[in-house]
Design a protein around this motif. Structure first.
Motif, mmCIF file in Angstrom:
data_model
loop_
_atom_site.group_PDB
_atom_site.id
_atom_site.type_symbol
_atom_site.label_atom_id
_atom_site.label_comp_id
_atom_site.label_asym_id
_atom_site.label_seq_id
_atom_site.Cartn_x
_atom_site.Cartn_y
_atom_site.Cartn_z
ATOM 1 N N SER A 220 20.633 29.738 -10.626
ATOM 2 C CA SER A 220 19.683 29.484 -9.533
ATOM 3 C C SER A 220 18.426 28.796 -10.059
ATOM 4 O O SER A 220 17.799 28.009 -9.349
ATOM 5 C CB SER A 220 19.318 30.792 -8.832
ATOM 6 N N ALA A 223 19.209 25.246 -10.341
ATOM 7 C CA ALA A 223 19.187 24.645 -9.002
ATOM 8 C C ALA A 223 17.755 24.346 -8.566
ATOM 9 O O ALA A 223 17.481 23.292 -7.982
ATOM 10 C CB ALA A 223 19.859 25.578 -7.998
ATOM 11 N N MET A 224 16.840 25.263 -8.854
ATOM 12 C CA MET A 224 15.442 25.036 -8.500
ATOM 13 C C MET A 224 14.919 23.779 -9.185
ATOM 14 O O MET A 224 14.259 22.933 -8.557
ATOM 15 C CB MET A 224 14.590 26.244 -8.909
ATOM 16 N N PHE A 227 16.250 20.434 -7.672
ATOM 17 C CA PHE A 227 15.532 19.973 -6.481
ATOM 18 C C PHE A 227 14.107 19.558 -6.809
ATOM 19 O O PHE A 227 13.575 18.619 -6.217
ATOM 20 C CB PHE A 227 15.572 21.049 -5.392
ATOM 21 N N ILE A 256 15.242 28.974 -3.522
ATOM 22 C CA ILE A 256 16.442 28.579 -4.269
ATOM 23 C C ILE A 256 16.589 29.453 -5.507
ATOM 24 O O ILE A 256 17.663 29.983 -5.798
ATOM 25 C CB ILE A 256 16.360 27.095 -4.689
ATOM 26 N N LYS A 257 15.497 29.616 -6.235
ATOM 27 C CA LYS A 257 15.526 30.429 -7.451
ATOM 28 C C LYS A 257 15.924 31.872 -7.159
ATOM 29 O O LYS A 257 16.602 32.523 -7.958
ATOM 30 C CB LYS A 257 14.158 30.397 -8.132
ATOM 31 N N PHE A 261 19.992 30.664 -0.765
ATOM 32 C CA PHE A 261 20.844 29.642 -0.148
ATOM 33 C C PHE A 261 22.272 29.778 -0.668
ATOM 34 O O PHE A 261 22.493 30.193 -1.796
ATOM 35 C CB PHE A 261 20.331 28.231 -0.480
ATOM 36 N N TRP A 263 25.640 28.091 -2.116
ATOM 37 C CA TRP A 263 25.819 26.940 -2.988
ATOM 38 C C TRP A 263 26.281 25.718 -2.206
ATOM 39 O O TRP A 263 25.822 24.593 -2.469
ATOM 40 C CB TRP A 263 26.815 27.265 -4.111
ATOM 41 N N LEU A 266 23.360 24.050 -0.700
ATOM 42 C CA LEU A 266 22.521 23.366 -1.683
ATOM 43 C C LEU A 266 23.162 22.061 -2.148
ATOM 44 O O LEU A 266 22.465 21.062 -2.355
ATOM 45 C CB LEU A 266 22.265 24.282 -2.882
ATOM 46 N N LYS A 269 22.480 19.446 0.460
ATOM 47 C CA LYS A 269 21.082 19.017 0.380
ATOM 48 C C LYS A 269 20.860 18.105 -0.830
ATOM 49 O O LYS A 269 20.153 17.093 -0.740
ATOM 50 C CB LYS A 269 20.159 20.236 0.291
#
Length: 306
Positions: A220, A223-224, A227, A256-257, A261, A263, A266, A269
């Motif tokens: 995560s 992922a943060m 973005f 997100i962290k 959300f 996956w 995400l 997005k």
């Protein structure tokens, strides 16, 4: 050639706080990371030794770069270095006259080349996430389809009656667990402890290899940053400004962290942002490449200035 922090610090011209602190995304458990730019004395530069470029220290976490190394990374639009020149002023720990001149000329380094470096870093984060998720699914599948249950049942039958294994599973963090049903009326605490300990040991023995292949528990966080990088790159191409502090999208990035959300959501997005990034590159008014000759003159000015 290597140096201590104490030897590098007096020759540091620019030192800032980086990472989550400068992004405005820090939590109480976040580290405080720093980066610094150094101009060594002439007697240390003019030697037959290999030229000193970079050195990293921990506790405190600080990364030192020579001015030449730093400026080459700026030219390459390296995201984690380029942002040094654009952190909020309150993140500046030390800034000499040379450091002030360097920061004053920071716009020189911005160009459309940032598309390739920022997008490259973002794609790397995306690859890590997808690879990590694939390994997680593969590990969980192996765990639930092999003969672990039979081994547990054999262990249980040798120690107690009235116990039945209903299910074995892996948590999202890769921790093994077992569900038991009990149909016996009498059992001592010591017997119960012996049974659960034996089952736990056997579970660990059968999942150690799988757990070793599990991805980091920081998907995560990747992922943060995916973005964050995409947002920063789009802003840079569309506005000509590199905005390090993420106050404007802090809530979204921290969500997100925190795993708020799915996956699949995400990934959709991220794909849309990648498309927008491509369009931003086409319409951007940034220069195609940084002016190398002008930046070379800036380097010479900084190196020869007392």
């Amino acid at each position: 050639m290597s140096y201590t922090i104490q030897e590098l610090q007096p020759h540091t011209i620019y030192q800032v706080v980086t990472g989550s602190q400068s992004y405005g995304l820090a939590t109480p458990h976040s580290d405080i990371d720093q980066k610094a730019i150094v101009i060594l004395p002439l007697q240390q530069l003019f030697t037959l030794n290999k030229e000193w470029e970079t050195q990293t220290f921990h506790q405190p976490d600080i990364e030192f770069h020579s001015l030449k190394k730093a400026m080459n990374l700026f030219l390459a639009q390296n995201p984690t270095m380029l942002e040094l020149l654009f952190v909020p002023e309150e993140m500046i720990i030390k800034q000499t006259t040379q450091g002030e001149i360097l920061r004053k000329h920071r716009q020189l380094f911005l160009s459309k080349k940032c598309y390739y470096s920022f997008a490259g870093y973002a794609k790397d984060q995306l690859t890590r996430i997808k690879s990590g998720l694939e390994k997680t699914n593969e590990t969980a599948s192996r765990f639930t389809t092999d003969n672990v249950k039979k081994r547990l049942e054999t262990c249980l039958s040798n120690q107690a009656k009235g116990f039945t294994i209903k299910n074995i599973y892996l948590t999202q963090n890769g921790i093994p667990g077992v569900e038991l049903s009990v149909s016996t009326n009498q059992i001592t605490l010591s017997q119960l402890h012996k049974i659960t300990t034996s089952l736990s040991n056997l579970l660990r023995a059968n999942t150690n290899k799988q757990k070793a292949k599990m991805p980091p528990s920081k998907l995560s966080k990747h992922a943060m940053h995916l973005f964050r990088l995409l947002h920063m790159a789009i802003e840079l191409l569309e506005t000509g400004e590199l905005i390090v502090n993420r106050e404007k999208d802090k809530e979204f990035l921290l969500a997100i962290k925190n795993g708020e959300f799915r996956w699949e959501e995400l990934f959709v997005k991220a794909d849309r942002l990648m498309q927008r990034l491509e369009m931003s590159k086409t319409t951007s008014r940034l220069q195609e490449t940084p002016p190398t000759e002008e930046i070379n003159r800036l380097y010479q000015q900084l190196m020869t200035r007392e």
